[in-house]
Enzyme design. Structure first.
Site, mmCIF file in Angstrom:
data_model
loop_
_atom_site.group_PDB
_atom_site.id
_atom_site.type_symbol
_atom_site.label_atom_id
_atom_site.label_comp_id
_atom_site.label_asym_id
_atom_site.label_seq_id
_atom_site.Cartn_x
_atom_site.Cartn_y
_atom_site.Cartn_z
ATOM 1 N N GLU A 48 0.883 -1.164 0.000
ATOM 2 C CA GLU A 48 0.000 0.000 0.000
ATOM 3 C C GLU A 48 0.919 1.212 0.000
ATOM 4 O OE1 GLU A 48 -3.290 0.370 3.110
ATOM 5 O OE2 GLU A 48 -2.472 -1.632 3.446
ATOM 6 N N ARG A 274 4.725 -13.013 9.845
ATOM 7 C CA ARG A 274 5.403 -11.754 9.570
ATOM 8 C C ARG A 274 6.690 -11.662 10.380
ATOM 9 N NH1 ARG A 274 1.702 -7.795 9.250
ATOM 10 N NH2 ARG A 274 3.071 -6.109 9.839
ATOM 11 N N LYS A 284 3.275 0.791 10.104
ATOM 12 C CA LYS A 284 3.462 2.036 9.368
ATOM 13 C C LYS A 284 2.820 3.216 10.089
ATOM 14 C CE LYS A 284 2.602 0.175 5.226
ATOM 15 N NZ LYS A 284 2.228 0.068 3.817
#
Ligand code: ATP
Ligand code: MG
Length: 570
Positions: A48, A274, A284
């Protein structure tokens, strides 16, 4: 040790060193290729564009591009640009730069979810016509409240059974900007009683009256991730859609959309754990907060574990790839120790950097029996074991500086550095013996007087006597003073994830030392040409700052200090 650590991909233990261990995704791919399900594989990395890439993304990048490379397939870069409010071209540019810098190339296969907005809209209309989607005009809170819980089924919306034509017309109104934000959403009509909450009529589109960085004001409805992602995978003929474990619960929905739309290919989703590291934050949202509130010097602050921060600090792309490799790919969530990243960086820099002289905390040393006005050019090796680095000239004269930590007036046993009456080697120069310690009125040591052995040029005594200690040094007359920034971990706690995570920032994460003396050749170093300051650590010229036209150096990582270890043991 994190569970994930136990059997890193591609690394066996000593007993089965020849047997290459595969991760579970590689097993799947090999089966799919062997069975003929796929002729070749296509993966994708789908960021993104709402922030800079971080070390966690590097895991996904190395995995997706790495698999494509290993199996002769290809990997796409796809911008998942469905939220115009948070996106920015600054981010799309930075992401492309960072993926390339890491050593990967998508060739002509750069895609944008926004390129498929028309197709997605058409497919959504088809779902409405088939009675598989409807426009819900309830407030968000009501829709949320009707979702139910893990124990309770959801409740049908009063709009659920409205005629398809009505939904179609309202969907067009949404698209044409006739409805306000929040006034309506498009929902898939699946099953409000499903035990899988994501299948309880999930939202496919919401209204957002924002200008998109690529589609401008063409759209005021934007697809949700779950709707857009799988369909874009299908459009691009992605064979293995690899994402992180938190999307496992979304897989049934991913499959439902792919099954219920006439897509050109059937992609499959696989999830892996992850990457988590201690002493840092990875979300983020938090990284953005650090940047916006000026806790750090931008996204590429050398203490940030963003790809751009690691680059500015002086890490090599290979060290990051090696680190990711050593962590492995699995489905076990664990937290990797920051020391492992530091070790990977240290290992790589050890191989690729030239060595140069820099004295962090200078202590003056006068060689009393060296002629006053004499100076000479010595030859210094640029790398201790790799001859291809060559040599450089190094100037020597009567006064030199050594690091204060290399002298002790009253040393314990095993201290092989300088002390009264002791002999050491000044690297590439001469053997010197400490004769006198000069102090100021407060008793601080300000200078050492030493004598040198003129027959030991290059550091080797003519009589072959053994001298254990070797010190780095700079010539007082020739040295230049520079600023060095010593970095430590950005947070002082292992898991900075509580509400007060900002209070857990390490106040000493950057210490500036502007009194460092270096050999003049260091002033020619450019950002991205890391060097080892002999016996101290790895350093890289900063890409943003310089001082009086001279580079400012970032410490990438220190060397392992063997004396510190001995001293600790006592
Ligand atoms: P964040 O949660 O930090 O905001 P994100 O997951 O929303 O990040 P995306 O831009 O959507 O960020 O991520 C792109 C890809 O990178 C996704 O496929 C995502 O799964 C993967 N990714 C993100 N963070 C990690 C991580 N820590 N470890 C491995 N892969 C990750
Ligand atoms: Mg995401």
């Amino acid at each position: 040790m994190a569970k994930e650590d136990v059997n890193p991909a591609g690394k066996g233990n000593a007993d089965d060193a020849v047997v290459e261990s595969k991760n579970f995704i590689e097993e799947v791919i090999e089966q799919d290729l062997a069975s003929g399900k796929h002729q070749s594989i296509i993966t994708r990395f789908p960021p993104e564009p709402n922030g800079y890439l971080h070390i966690g993304h590097a895991k996904s990048i190395c995995l997706n591009f790495g698999l494509a490379k290993k199996y002769g397939g290809r990997c796409h870069l796809r911008f998942d640009d469905t939220n115009p409010v948070k996106e920015d071209v600054e981010f799309t540019d930075a992401i492309q730069r960072d993926v390339k810098w890491l050593g990967f190339d998508w060739g002509e296969h750069l895609y944008w979810t926004s390129d498929s907005f028309d197709q997605l809209y058409d497919w959504a209309c088809t779902l409405i016509k088939e009675g598989k989607a409807y426009v819900d005009e309830q407030p968000y809170e009501d829709i949320r409240a009707q979702r139910g819980t893990l124990k309770e089924p959801g409740t049908n919306s009063p709009f659920r059974d409205r005629p398809a034509e009505e939904s179609l017309a309202r969907f067009a109104d949404m698209k044409d900007g006739k409805l306000d934000e929040g006034a309506a959403v498009l929902r898939a009509k699946i099953d409000m009683a499903s035990p899988i909450i994501n299948l309880r009529d999930p939202v496919m589109y919401r209204i957002k009256k924002a200008t998109h960085h690529r589609t401008g004001d063409k759209w005021c409805i934007y697809p949700m991730y779950d709707w857009a992602h799988g369909q874009c995978d299908a459009i691009e003929h992605i064979t293995h859609s690899i994402c992180t474990l938190e999307f496992e619960n979304h897989r049934p929905l991913y499959d439902w959309f792919v099954d219920n739309v006439d897509v050109p290919a059937v992609p499959k989703q696989y999830e892996f754990a992850r990457l988590n590291l201690n002493y840092t934050v990875m979300s983020k949202r938090k990284l953005l907060k650090l940047v916006e509130d000026n806790h750090v010097d931008g996204w590429d602050d050398p203490r940030m574990l963003t790809i751009s921060g690691l680059r500015r600090r002086g890490c090599t792309p290979r060290s990051i790839r090696n680190f990711i490799d050593s962590v492995g790919v699995s489905r076990n969530n664990g937290i990797i120790d920051m020391g492992k990243l530091e070790a990977a960086v240290r290992d790589d820099l050890n191989e690729v950097t030239p060595r140069m002289m820099a004295v962090m905390d200078p202590l003056k040393v006068t060689i009393t029996n060296y002629p006053d006005d004499q100076e000479e050019e010595l030859v210094a090796k640029n790398h201790p074991s790799d001859e291809s680095f060559g040599t450089r000239p190094l100037m020597f004269a009567k006064e030199v500086f050594i690091d204060r930590a290399d002298f002790m007036e009253d040393p314990p046993k095993k201290f092989f550095r300088l002390a009264p009456g002791k002999e050491v080697r000044l690297k590439f120069a001469y053997l010197v013996t400490c004769q006198e310690v000069i102090k100021d009125d407060d008793g601080n040591i300000v200078e050492l007087k030493v004598t040198y052995d003129p027959d030991s040029r290059g550091g080797m005594p003519a009589d072959g006597r053994k001298v254990k200690g070797t010190l780095h040094w700079v010539s007082a007359k020739h040295a230049k003073q520079v600023e060095v920034r010593l970095y430590d971990r950005l947070f002082s706690v292992e898991k900075p994830d509580a509400d007060d995570w900002l209070d857990q920032l390490n106040p000493d994460s950057m210490v500036i030392n502007d009194k460092v003396l270096v050999e003049p050749a260091l002033l020619d170093k450019k950002p991205g040409e890391p060097v080892q300051f002999e016996r101290t650590g790895y350093f890289n010229a900063d890409s943003r700052y310089s001082k009086d036209g001279q580079p400012v150096f970032n410490r990438v990582v220190g060397l392992k200090d063997s004396w510190a270890k001995i001293a600790k043991k006592g």
